[in-house]
Design a protein around this motif. Structure first.
Motif, short mmCIF file in Angstrom:
data_model
loop_
_atom_site.label_atom_id
_atom_site.label_comp_id
_atom_site.label_asym_id
_atom_site.label_seq_id
_atom_site.Cartn_x
_atom_site.Cartn_y
_atom_site.Cartn_z
N SER A 10 0.81 -1.15 0.05
CA SER A 10 0.14 0.03 0.14
C SER A 10 0.72 1.35 -0.07
O SER A 10 2.10 1.14 0.48
CB SER A 10 -0.92 -0.06 1.35
OG SER A 10 -0.18 0.26 2.54
N LYS A 91 -10.42 9.40 7.33
CA LYS A 91 -9.88 9.41 5.77
C LYS A 91 -8.66 10.28 5.62
O LYS A 91 -7.67 10.23 5.24
CB LYS A 91 -10.67 9.21 4.74
CG LYS A 91 -11.45 7.86 4.43
CD LYS A 91 -10.56 7.21 3.66
CE LYS A 91 -11.44 5.86 3.32
NZ LYS A 91 -10.50 4.94 2.31
N THR A 95 -5.14 8.36 5.88
CA THR A 95 -4.86 7.65 4.72
C THR A 95 -3.87 8.31 3.74
O THR A 95 -3.96 9.50 3.51
CB THR A 95 -6.32 7.52 3.68
OG1 THR A 95 -7.01 6.70 4.68
CG2 THR A 95 -6.03 6.59 2.64
N SER A 152 -3.08 -1.70 5.08
CA SER A 152 -4.05 -1.48 4.15
C SER A 152 -4.25 0.05 3.68
O SER A 152 -4.90 0.36 3.12
CB SER A 152 -5.46 -2.21 4.86
OG SER A 152 -5.66 -1.25 6.04
N GLU A 154 -5.50 2.33 5.72
CA GLU A 154 -6.76 2.72 5.93
C GLU A 154 -6.61 3.22 7.38
O GLU A 154 -5.84 2.70 8.23
CB GLU A 154 -7.70 1.57 6.05
CG GLU A 154 -8.11 1.14 4.58
CD GLU A 154 -8.87 2.20 3.75
OE1 GLU A 154 -9.61 2.84 4.55
OE2 GLU A 154 -8.96 1.97 2.58
#
Length: 528
Positions: A10, A91, A95, A152, A154
């Motif tokens: 990622s 987010k 992220t 991930s 996230e």
């Protein structure tokens, strides 16, 4: 047969493994980068809402040491910007490569990495969560405690709280811990905040360091700069991938309409000429374009000379008045001159160059020119000699031709704004020497240097005049006195004559004072 293992990682994992790329290469540099990225986010949040920024940075020692032996600090950055919607907070802060700055317009951040990378660095080095508090001024304040799932990419919500916003507060607070070296990075942090104040003179910026010292950079103008507007891409600045995406997403029913509606400054006549050169039927549906047709279309657009210059509404330059306010406030120069060049473009991407040259005041004497570089209103403090601005002032300008001595109190401030600054690295510290940018910088610096030469010439002439008048002030009264004594007359009053040639009473008194001091020194140093 050797077995090869393939894996996909990622973006968060990539930067976890390669954080040096983003500028987080050491505890000292990482602290500087963390403050820089979060302050830039705060400035952008204020600029979007046309809000006079109130930004505070607080750094506290946690009194603990990380596994690698470095001290752990707590960093808190607060602003009064537009805030973040509660649903987007996880987010937006948890992220990597998730952000609001991917449109075609100027912004301080570019890659969707910086602010979140600071939080990721803190998590990596301290294994602690971070807190984000924000409100858009509505009835609620959202408080999140988060961590980033590196595998991930996230956010992991540890805790979420919603409290009543009784005072109507608006803004964002980011609070996290990180491994850092403040003693090494202190000078860079203070310089960064000072330079940020220079280029954003409408902002109040405060900093509390780990020893409780308070630094305050006060705004010097109440004007708010006009924020940039998002613009469509210019046809000369796109590649095959961009055109392919536009063709897939457009609502236009023909490639002719696609060129007119999805690109800036393209009329029907121009679009038809381009499509004719690319050998594409104007009525072809965009979704039916083949890879070969897209490649031909891009090739034609890049080389077609009939396009109008790029739209500059996506730009928000510092402005002469703002730059003047910043330069006067911070450097307090005896002389300065500011030039804002007309909008230009490289590869279809618009940019504006602004340059200031300042002399004297708070600028220390040095054999090297003090260079202050800015890109999209953010200071660039590292990798100076890799930057195009350094190349211009060191190779493209002969300062001796502008009467600048080797030891001089000279500063050059360069500012470049563009929807896409051509940085050399993700760390955003040095701008590549694109020929178009280099040319505009050179022209601007030389124009400022010509005005500096005129100023230095006036100083030179003024010194010569002053020297001549001092001679008059010293000797004319003596000549008048001795002549009168020889003629056995009363000494004439020559004050009118002295005044006529520019010698004031103060100059005469100053000469007499200096002579008296010299006589006293000679008497004291004479052998007894």
């Amino acid at each position: 047969m050797v077995e090869v293992k393939f894996e996909q990682i990622s973006p968060a994992d990539f930067f976890y493994r390669n954080r040096d790329i983003a500028g987080f290469s050491s505890p000292a540099r990482s602290l500087y980068m963390s403050i820089r990225e979060l302050v830039e986010n705060s400035l952008d949040a204020c600029e979007i809402g046309r809000i006079l920024p109130e930004i505070s940075v607080e750094l506290y020692s946690e009194g603990a040491v990380s596994d690698s032996g470095n001290e752990i600090y707590r960093l808190i950055v607060r602003d009064n910007g537009i805030g973040v919607d509660g649903d987007y907070i996880p987010k937006a802060f948890g992220t990597i490569l998730f952000g609001s700055k991917y449109g075609f317009k100027q912004s301080r951040g570019t890659f969707g990495v910086g602010g979140t990378m600071a939080l990721l660095y803190g998590q990596i080095t301290t294994n602690r969560s971070f807190k984000v508090t924000s409100s858009r001024g509505g009835a609620k304040i959202f408080e999140y405690e988060l961590m980033i799932d590196i595998v991930s990419n996230e956010p992991r919500v540890i805790e979420r709280r919603v409290v009543e916003n009784k005072m109507g507060w608006r803004g964002t607070i980011v609070d996290f811990t990180l491994e850092a070296d403040y003693s090494t990075s202190k000078s860079k942090i203070i310089e960064y905040l000072a330079m940020t104040s220079l280029i954003n003179p409408h902002a109040n910026i405060s900093f509390i360091d780990p020893k409780g010292r308070f630094y305050f950079f006060k705004r010097v103008t109440g004007q708010v700069p006009e924020p940039p507007k998002e613009a469509k891409p210019h046809p000369q600045g796109v590649d095959a991938e961009t055109v392919s995406r536009i063709a897939s997403d457009t609502k236009a029913r023909s490639v002719l309409r696609m060129l007119i509606e999805e690109f800036q400054r393209v009329g029907e006549k121009t679009a038809l000429e381009v499509l004719k050169l690319a050998e594409i039927d104007p009525q072809t549906r965009p979704s039916d374009l083949t890879h070969e047709q897209i490649a031909r279309l891009v090739g034609v657009m890049k080389n077609y000379q009939g396009f109008r210059a790029p739209d500059t509404t996506s730009l928000s330059p510092v402005g002469v008045s703002f730059l003047e306010a910043g330069v006067k406030s911070l450097l307090k120069p005896e002389f300065y001159h500011i030039v804002q060049r007309p909008p230009s473009s490289y590869s279809g991407i618009p940019f504006i160059v602004e340059v200031a040259v300042a002399w004297g005041g708070n600028i220390p004497l040095s054999e090297d020119i003090h260079l202050y570089r800015f890109a999209n209103k953010i200071p660039l403090l590292y990798d100076e000699r890799a930057d195009v601005s350094w190349k211009v002032i060191s190779e493209r300008v002969d300062w001796a031709a502008y009467k600048v001595p080797k030891l001089a109190p000279l500063a050059v401030i360069t500012s470049i704004c563009s929807p896409k600054i051509p940085y050399k690295t993700v760390g955003k510290e040095a701008i590549a020497d694109r020929p178009e940018i280099e040319r505009e910088l050179t022209l601007a610096v030389r124009e400022c240097a010509r005005h500096l030469r005129n100023y230095l010439s006036r100083l030179e002439k003024g010194e010569a005049v002053k020297k001549r008048l001092n001679i008059y002030a010293k000797y004319l009264p003596k000549i008048a006195k001795f002549s009168a004594e020889l003629a056995d007359m009363e000494p004439p009053d020559i004050r009118g004559l002295l005044k006529k040639i520019g010698v004031t009473d103060e100059m005469v008194k100053e000469v007499e004072r200096l002579e008296a001091e010299e006589a006293e020194e000679s008497y004291e140093s004479a052998p007894s």
